[in-house]
Write a protein that holds these residues in place. Structure first.
Motif, short mmCIF file in Angstrom:
data_model
loop_
_atom_site.label_atom_id
_atom_site.label_comp_id
_atom_site.label_asym_id
_atom_site.label_seq_id
_atom_site.Cartn_x
_atom_site.Cartn_y
_atom_site.Cartn_z
N PRO A 103 70.46 30.87 23.28
CA PRO A 103 69.71 30.15 22.25
C PRO A 103 70.52 29.05 21.57
O PRO A 103 69.97 28.01 21.21
N THR A 104 71.83 29.26 21.41
CA THR A 104 72.67 28.25 20.77
C THR A 104 72.58 26.91 21.49
O THR A 104 72.50 25.85 20.86
N PHE A 105 72.57 26.96 22.82
CA PHE A 105 72.62 25.72 23.59
C PHE A 105 71.26 25.24 24.10
O PHE A 105 71.17 24.16 24.69
N THR A 106 70.21 26.03 23.88
CA THR A 106 68.88 25.65 24.38
C THR A 106 67.82 25.77 23.28
O THR A 106 66.66 26.04 23.58
N HIS A 107 68.21 25.56 22.03
CA HIS A 107 67.28 25.81 20.93
C HIS A 107 66.04 24.91 20.98
O HIS A 107 64.94 25.34 20.62
N ASN A 108 66.21 23.68 21.43
CA ASN A 108 65.04 22.79 21.49
C ASN A 108 63.99 23.33 22.46
O ASN A 108 62.78 23.29 22.18
N GLU A 109 64.44 23.81 23.59
CA GLU A 109 63.52 24.37 24.58
C GLU A 109 62.85 25.64 24.05
O GLU A 109 61.63 25.82 24.18
N LEU A 110 63.63 26.52 23.42
CA LEU A 110 63.11 27.81 22.98
C LEU A 110 62.13 27.67 21.82
O LEU A 110 61.19 28.47 21.68
N LEU A 111 62.33 26.68 20.96
CA LEU A 111 61.47 26.52 19.80
C LEU A 111 60.08 26.00 20.16
O LEU A 111 59.21 25.88 19.29
N LYS A 112 59.85 25.71 21.43
CA LYS A 112 58.50 25.37 21.88
C LYS A 112 57.60 26.61 21.87
O LYS A 112 56.38 26.49 21.94
N ASN A 113 58.21 27.78 21.80
CA ASN A 113 57.46 29.04 21.72
C ASN A 113 57.05 29.28 20.27
O ASN A 113 57.92 29.42 19.39
N GLU A 114 55.76 29.36 20.02
CA GLU A 114 55.26 29.45 18.64
C GLU A 114 55.64 30.74 17.95
O GLU A 114 55.62 30.81 16.72
N PHE A 115 55.99 31.78 18.72
CA PHE A 115 56.33 33.06 18.10
C PHE A 115 57.79 33.11 17.64
O PHE A 115 58.22 34.12 17.08
N ILE A 116 58.55 32.05 17.86
CA ILE A 116 59.93 31.98 17.38
C ILE A 116 59.97 31.06 16.17
O ILE A 116 59.48 29.92 16.23
N ASP A 117 60.57 31.53 15.08
CA ASP A 117 60.63 30.74 13.86
C ASP A 117 61.96 30.01 13.69
O ASP A 117 62.00 28.87 13.24
N ILE A 118 63.04 30.70 14.03
CA ILE A 118 64.38 30.17 13.73
C ILE A 118 65.34 30.51 14.87
O ILE A 118 65.27 31.60 15.44
N ILE A 119 66.24 29.58 15.18
CA ILE A 119 67.34 29.83 16.10
C ILE A 119 68.65 29.78 15.32
O ILE A 119 68.89 28.84 14.55
N VAL A 120 69.48 30.79 15.48
CA VAL A 120 70.82 30.77 14.90
C VAL A 120 71.76 30.21 15.96
O VAL A 120 71.85 30.73 17.07
N CYS A 121 72.45 29.13 15.62
CA CYS A 121 73.35 28.46 16.56
C CYS A 121 74.80 28.78 16.21
O CYS A 121 75.23 28.59 15.07
N GLY A 122 75.55 29.26 17.19
CA GLY A 122 76.96 29.57 16.97
C GLY A 122 77.17 30.96 16.41
O GLY A 122 76.31 31.85 16.54
N GLU A 123 78.32 31.18 15.80
CA GLU A 123 78.66 32.50 15.25
C GLU A 123 77.67 32.87 14.14
O GLU A 123 77.43 32.08 13.22
#
Length: 452
Positions: A103-123
């Motif tokens: 998810p850290t490196f592909t957050h733009n792609e993953l956020l296309k899924n409406e059931f995901i609200d937030i991506i935590v990037c990095g530690e």
């Protein structure tokens, strides 16, 4: 505020074929930081518990959390997305969060899924803490560093400089009796002594996540955790999960001396680079209980090693393996087949080279470009990647072709590598005298999974 952290079930771990099911240290650290700050947190390790999707759904609904965070590697992202979808369906008002390497490196792609609200990037330790506090107190999520949403991405969170400030992972929230190595349940503990790596191996996603500067915990803090694993969790074997445990020789010496001073009754293993080992440091490690080293050989071709930015020589690899045999330390040699520039001839050379090293065990992985690595970026630019199904990125399925090997031919070369190494009569006889039934289980598992 209630937070649920989930390691998805049915995990297609890249270590599955060697029978390794290890505690998820990432979310365990996050849970410990949340607990330390008074937040109600639980962990579901669906992989270790071998949960069905229906069982997972019931557990999520029963706890009814405010935040549901799911961890994911590249080969487990499909399971993570299914987990997130289930979580949103049973807890529609909860914030659904994804974190981890992929998810850290592909957050733009993953956020296309409406059931995901937030991506935590990095530690994620302090990002999750600030996120939970902001949600609980009605704060502005734009002030939380290190997250991405469909509307915005906040500035990256600085890496944690002093790792000693972190509490030990919240292992009391994990099913510690379910973890295993070589498909055998053992009272085994895992820990990390540092984060980051100064080397620039093109295929490594860990340094992309944690940086190229090594951050080491103090030797006292490390051995304190080892003692905690022994006293609280009855660990008889401890595995250091660092990228390279032996990078900081002074720290290794301090850890070994402290283990002996405390007279800890434990065996342990770790990862190491061949150019960080000497007779002196190996003797100290052996005398402090180290019985196994995981060594990245990668290739038997010097040009390929140079292309991988390994900065080691064939001769140095040979010397280190001779030294480990002399001192009686078991080794696991890891090689990668099918990197760009590899040919059938160089792959055969690597297979034969590993056999001549005669390690205790060998792993032959297929070249797999993980998002965030130089390998992935270069392979994408050169249009080398032939498989875009992330679930296939397990090191067992070929995803890119070489100049003279198709995907099917690479798979057959990998099968040949495992067969030629493990089915040698002299190897089987030698291992039968030392590891007995363990080697039989290991060989059976490897041949079975690689053959699929």
């Amino acid at each position: 505020m209630k937070v649920l952290l989930i390691n998805p079930p049915d995990t297609a771990s890249k270590y599955k074929f060697i029978g390794l099911v290890a505690p998820p240290l990432g979310i365990s650290y996050i849970a410990a930081v949340l607990e330390e700050n008074g937040i109600d947190v639980r962990i579901i390790d669906g992989s270790a518990l071998e949960m069905t999707w229906k069982e997972l759904e019931k557990d999520i609904q029963k706890y009814s959390p405010d935040i549901i965070a799911v961890t994911a590697l590249t080969p487990t992202i499909i399971q993570a997305l299914k987990t997130a979808r289930i979580a949103k369906s049973v807890c529609p008002d909860a914030y659904i969060v994804l974190g981890g390497y992929h998810p850290t490196f592909t957050h733009n792609e993953l956020l296309k899924n409406e059931f995901i609200d937030i991506i935590v990037c990095g530690e994620g330790e302090y990002t999750m803490l600030e996120l939970a506090e902001a949600i609980e107190n009605g704060g502005d999520l734009r002030e939380v560093k290190g997250i991405a949403t469909r509307e915005f991405r906040t500035p990256p969170r600085p890496i944690i400089k002093d790792l000693d400030e972190l509490p030990f992972p919240a292992r009391h929230l994990l099913p510690m009796d379910k973890y295993k190595i070589l498909n055998i349940k053992l009272p085994t503990g895992t820990l990390i002594s540092g984060r980051g790596c100064p080397h620039h191996c093109s295929f490594c996603s860990s340094s992309a996540m944690h940086g190229h500067k090594l951050r080491s915990r103090s030797s006292k803090n490390v051995v304190d955790e080892m003692e905690h694993l022994i006293d609280v969790h009855n660990s008889k074997m401890i595995a250091f999960m660092d990228d390279t445990f032996t990078m900081n020789r002074k720290k290794v010496e301090e850890v070994c001396n402290d283990i002996k001073e405390r007279d800890l009754d434990v065996y342990w293993g770790c990862t190491a680079r061949v150019d960080t080992l000497s007779t002196k440091i190996l003797e100290q490690m052996r005398d402090a209980g180290c019985i196994t080293l995981f060594l990245g050989v990668e290739s038997g071709d010097q040009q390929n090693l140079d292309n991988l930015n390994k900065n080691v020589t064939i001769d140095r690899i040979k010397t280190t393996f001779e030294l480990t045999k002399k001192l009686g330390v078991r080794t696991i040699a890891s090689a990668v087949l099918g990197m760009p520039g590899d040919t059938r001839q160089s792959i055969e050379k690597t297979i034969n080279f590993v056999k001549t090293l005669n390690p205790s065990y060998a792993i032959f992985s297929l070249a797999t470009p993980y998002p965030g690595t130089d390998f992935y970026m270069n392979a994408s630019k050169q249009n080398l990647i032939r498989v875009d199904d992330w679930s296939k990125y397990t090191l067992l399925t070929p995803v890119l072709e070489t100049v003279d090997c198709s995907l099917d031919e690479l798979k057959e070369l990998q099968r040949k590598a495992f067969r030629n190494f493990y089915l040698r009569p002299d190897y089987i006889i030698r291992q039968a005298w030392t590891d007995g039934f363990i080697i039989i289980k290991t060989v059976a598992a490897i041949i079975r999974d690689v053959g699929r």
